[in-house]
Design an enzyme around this catalytic site. Structure first.
Site, short mmCIF file in Angstrom:
data_model
loop_
_atom_site.label_atom_id
_atom_site.label_comp_id
_atom_site.label_asym_id
_atom_site.label_seq_id
_atom_site.Cartn_x
_atom_site.Cartn_y
_atom_site.Cartn_z
N THR A 184 0.81 -1.23 0.00
CA THR A 184 0.00 0.00 0.00
C THR A 184 0.84 1.27 0.00
O THR A 184 0.29 2.38 -0.05
CB THR A 184 -0.92 0.04 1.24
OG1 THR A 184 -0.10 -0.12 2.41
CG2 THR A 184 -1.98 -1.04 1.19
N ARG B 218 -4.44 -1.25 4.93
CA ARG B 218 -5.32 -0.15 4.51
C ARG B 218 -6.12 -0.53 3.27
O ARG B 218 -5.61 -0.52 2.14
CB ARG B 218 -4.48 1.11 4.29
CG ARG B 218 -4.02 1.73 5.61
CD ARG B 218 -3.03 2.84 5.43
NE ARG B 218 -1.70 2.35 5.07
CZ ARG B 218 -0.63 3.13 4.93
NH1 ARG B 218 -0.74 4.43 5.09
NH2 ARG B 218 0.54 2.61 4.60
N VAL C 45 0.09 -8.46 9.14
CA VAL C 45 1.05 -9.59 9.10
C VAL C 45 1.39 -10.12 10.49
O VAL C 45 1.84 -11.26 10.62
CB VAL C 45 2.38 -9.23 8.37
CG1 VAL C 45 2.17 -8.98 6.88
CG2 VAL C 45 3.11 -8.06 9.03
N ASN D 11 8.05 -7.67 2.42
CA ASN D 11 8.43 -6.25 2.49
C ASN D 11 7.78 -5.50 3.64
O ASN D 11 8.35 -4.54 4.15
CB ASN D 11 8.04 -5.62 1.14
CG ASN D 11 8.02 -4.11 1.18
OD1 ASN D 11 9.07 -3.47 1.23
ND2 ASN D 11 6.82 -3.52 1.22
N TYR E 126 14.72 -1.74 16.36
CA TYR E 126 14.52 -1.82 14.90
C TYR E 126 15.71 -2.56 14.29
O TYR E 126 15.52 -3.46 13.46
CB TYR E 126 14.36 -0.42 14.28
CG TYR E 126 14.21 -0.49 12.77
CD1 TYR E 126 13.10 -1.11 12.19
CD2 TYR E 126 15.19 0.03 11.92
CE1 TYR E 126 12.97 -1.21 10.80
CE2 TYR E 126 15.07 -0.05 10.54
CZ TYR E 126 13.94 -0.67 9.98
OH TYR E 126 13.82 -0.77 8.61
N LYS F 27 15.83 -6.13 12.14
CA LYS F 27 16.38 -6.31 10.79
C LYS F 27 17.59 -7.26 10.80
O LYS F 27 17.86 -7.92 9.80
CB LYS F 27 16.71 -4.95 10.17
CG LYS F 27 15.45 -4.15 9.81
CD LYS F 27 14.61 -4.89 8.74
CE LYS F 27 13.40 -4.10 8.28
NZ LYS F 27 12.65 -4.78 7.22
N GLY G 107 19.60 1.48 2.29
CA GLY G 107 19.85 2.60 3.19
C GLY G 107 18.61 3.49 3.15
O GLY G 107 17.49 2.99 3.12
P1 NDP Z 1 6.27 2.48 4.15
O1 NDP Z 1 5.89 2.95 5.51
O2 NDP Z 1 6.10 3.42 3.02
O3 NDP Z 1 5.54 1.11 3.82
C1 NDP Z 1 5.39 0.10 4.78
C2 NDP Z 1 4.40 -0.93 4.27
O4 NDP Z 1 4.32 -1.99 5.22
C3 NDP Z 1 3.01 -0.37 4.08
O5 NDP Z 1 2.48 -0.84 2.87
C4 NDP Z 1 2.24 -0.91 5.26
O6 NDP Z 1 0.88 -1.16 4.88
C5 NDP Z 1 2.96 -2.24 5.50
N1 NDP Z 1 2.79 -2.69 6.88
C6 NDP Z 1 3.31 -2.11 8.00
N2 NDP Z 1 2.88 -2.75 9.10
C7 NDP Z 1 2.08 -3.77 8.67
C8 NDP Z 1 1.33 -4.78 9.30
N3 NDP Z 1 1.30 -4.89 10.65
N4 NDP Z 1 0.62 -5.64 8.55
C9 NDP Z 1 0.62 -5.54 7.22
N5 NDP Z 1 1.31 -4.61 6.54
C10 NDP Z 1 2.03 -3.73 7.25
O7 NDP Z 1 7.81 2.06 4.28
P2 NDP Z 1 8.87 1.43 3.24
O8 NDP Z 1 8.27 1.21 1.91
O9 NDP Z 1 10.09 2.25 3.34
O10 NDP Z 1 9.15 0.06 3.98
C11 NDP Z 1 9.09 -1.20 3.36
C12 NDP Z 1 10.19 -2.09 3.92
O11 NDP Z 1 11.46 -1.52 3.64
C13 NDP Z 1 10.13 -2.24 5.45
O12 NDP Z 1 10.41 -3.59 5.77
C14 NDP Z 1 11.27 -1.34 5.93
O13 NDP Z 1 11.78 -1.76 7.16
C15 NDP Z 1 12.26 -1.51 4.80
N6 NDP Z 1 13.28 -0.49 4.68
C16 NDP Z 1 12.94 0.83 4.49
C17 NDP Z 1 13.94 1.79 4.36
C18 NDP Z 1 13.63 3.24 4.23
O14 NDP Z 1 14.56 4.05 4.43
N7 NDP Z 1 12.43 3.63 3.87
C19 NDP Z 1 15.35 1.40 4.36
C20 NDP Z 1 15.58 0.01 4.58
C21 NDP Z 1 14.58 -0.90 4.70
P3 NDP Z 1 -0.41 -0.85 5.78
O15 NDP Z 1 -0.05 0.30 6.67
O16 NDP Z 1 -1.47 -0.55 4.78
O17 NDP Z 1 -0.62 -2.12 6.51
C1 8X3 Z 2 15.56 2.00 7.27
C2 8X3 Z 2 16.87 2.68 7.15
O1 8X3 Z 2 18.74 3.78 8.44
O2 8X3 Z 2 16.47 4.36 9.07
O3 8X3 Z 2 15.69 0.64 7.49
O4 8X3 Z 2 17.40 2.23 9.65
S1 8X3 Z 2 17.39 3.28 8.64
#
Ligand code: NDP
Ligand code: 8X3
Length: 251
Positions: free
Chosen positions: A12, A36, A60, A86, A152, A156, A183
């Site tokens: 989403t 959502r 999840v 993801n 966090y 990870k 990153g």
């Molecule tokens: P967003 O917040 O934009 O997206 C997170 C997604 O995870 C949403 O679609 C949300 O959907 C879903 N989500 C969160 N909690 C739940 C839950 N309990 N059940 C089901 N779905 C869930 O963040 P990102 O796209 O950045 O994050 C995606 C992945 O990338 C994560 O694992 C994050 O840790 C990782 N990551 C992100 C980085 C960054 O800098 N942005 C860097 C490194 C890794 P909804 O709320 O609709 O459930």
């Molecule tokens: C998301 C990147 O640096 O905020 O995983 O942990 S950081």
């Protein structure tokens, strides 16, 4: 790759949503997941112009919801070729001694247990077919611990360990398992981490060009479209301005 079916958690927003868009453009059938419902409906409407799409609304971290949702898939979607683990977020950024235990629970329940539940519901059917691809979205936070990142980072690091563990355990079933560890990516991630404080979230990406979710989607697509004998185990992806979890060349 045509007519493969991909199951994307966290579709989403951010990385998951960009991956859904790119997969749809490449004719991969999609099972899009998130909590959502409105966003899932909008995505389904938009991407159905390009490929077959179904959606599953579940948390999840809720074991029962995960298994019920996956069991409810219509027959035309129930053979899953690619799982993108993801869904996840950081909740809070504070030192250990002041840490909020609800935030700790959320990160452990979603980032670790959520990934486990979804994988447990899907990988056995891949094992039965001796075929499948699992992509785990880790983080630089799973490679390096940084100040105030404590739980966090631990969540990870667990994804990092599970990525390796899964590959060992499914190796004899010809299933590929890969991790991508970004990153800083500009998504809703920091808004969630800072509980809706938009200004604080924007500051995270100030003074440098952060990765965009589409950059990670491109890499995920590259990874899952390698020839069958190629498995990319583990990638770290930074914006050019970033050199480690904490070193950022800001203007
Ligand atoms: P967003 O917040 O934009 O997206 C997170 C997604 O995870 C949403 O679609 C949300 O959907 C879903 N989500 C969160 N909690 C739940 C839950 N309990 N059940 C089901 N779905 C869930 O963040 P990102 O796209 O950045 O994050 C995606 C992945 O990338 C994560 O694992 C994050 O840790 C990782 N990551 C992100 C980085 C960054 O800098 N942005 C860097 C490194 C890794 P909804 O709320 O609709 O459930
Ligand atoms: C998301 C990147 O640096 O905020 O995983 O942990 S950081």
């Amino acid at each position: 790759m045509n007519h493969k079916t991909a199951f994307i958690t966290g579709a989403t927003s951010g990385i998951g949503k960009a991956t859904a868009q790119l997969f749809a453009q490449n004719n991969i059938r999609l099972i899009l997941c998130g909590r959502r419902g409105e966003r899932l409906t909008e995505l389904k409407e938009a991407l159905s112009q390009l490929t077959e799409v179904t959606t599953l609304q579940f948390d999840v971290s809720n074991r029962e919801e995960v298994f019920n949702a996956i069991a409810s898939l219509p027959i035309e979607f129930n053979k899953i070729d690619i799982l993108i683990n993801n869904a996840g977020n950081a909740h809070g950024l504070s030192n250990f001694q002041e840490g909020n235990m609800d935030d700790w629970d959320a990160m452990i329940d979603i980032n670790i247990k959520g990934l486990l539940y979804v994988s447990k519901a899907i990988i056995p059917q891949m094992v039965e077919r001796n075929d499948g691809f699992v992509v785990n979205i880790g983080s630089i936070a799973g490679k390096e611990v940084y100040e105030n990142g404590n739980v966090y980072c631990a969540s990870k690091y667990a994804v990092n360990a599970l990525n390796k563990a899964m590959r060992l355990d499914v190796n004899k079933h010809s299933i590929r398992v890969a991790a991508i560890n970004p990153g800083a990516v500009e998504t809703e991630f920091s808004e969630v981490r800072f509980k809706g404080d938009i200004e604080k979230a924007k500051n995270v990406y100030k003074g440098f060009k952060a990765l965009q979710p589409e950059d990670i989607a491109d890499i995920i697509y590259f990874v899952v479209t390698r020839p069958y004998h190629v498995n990319i185990e583990d990638l770290i992806v930074y914006p050019t301005a970033q050199a480690s979890a904490t070193i950022l060349n800001r203007e």
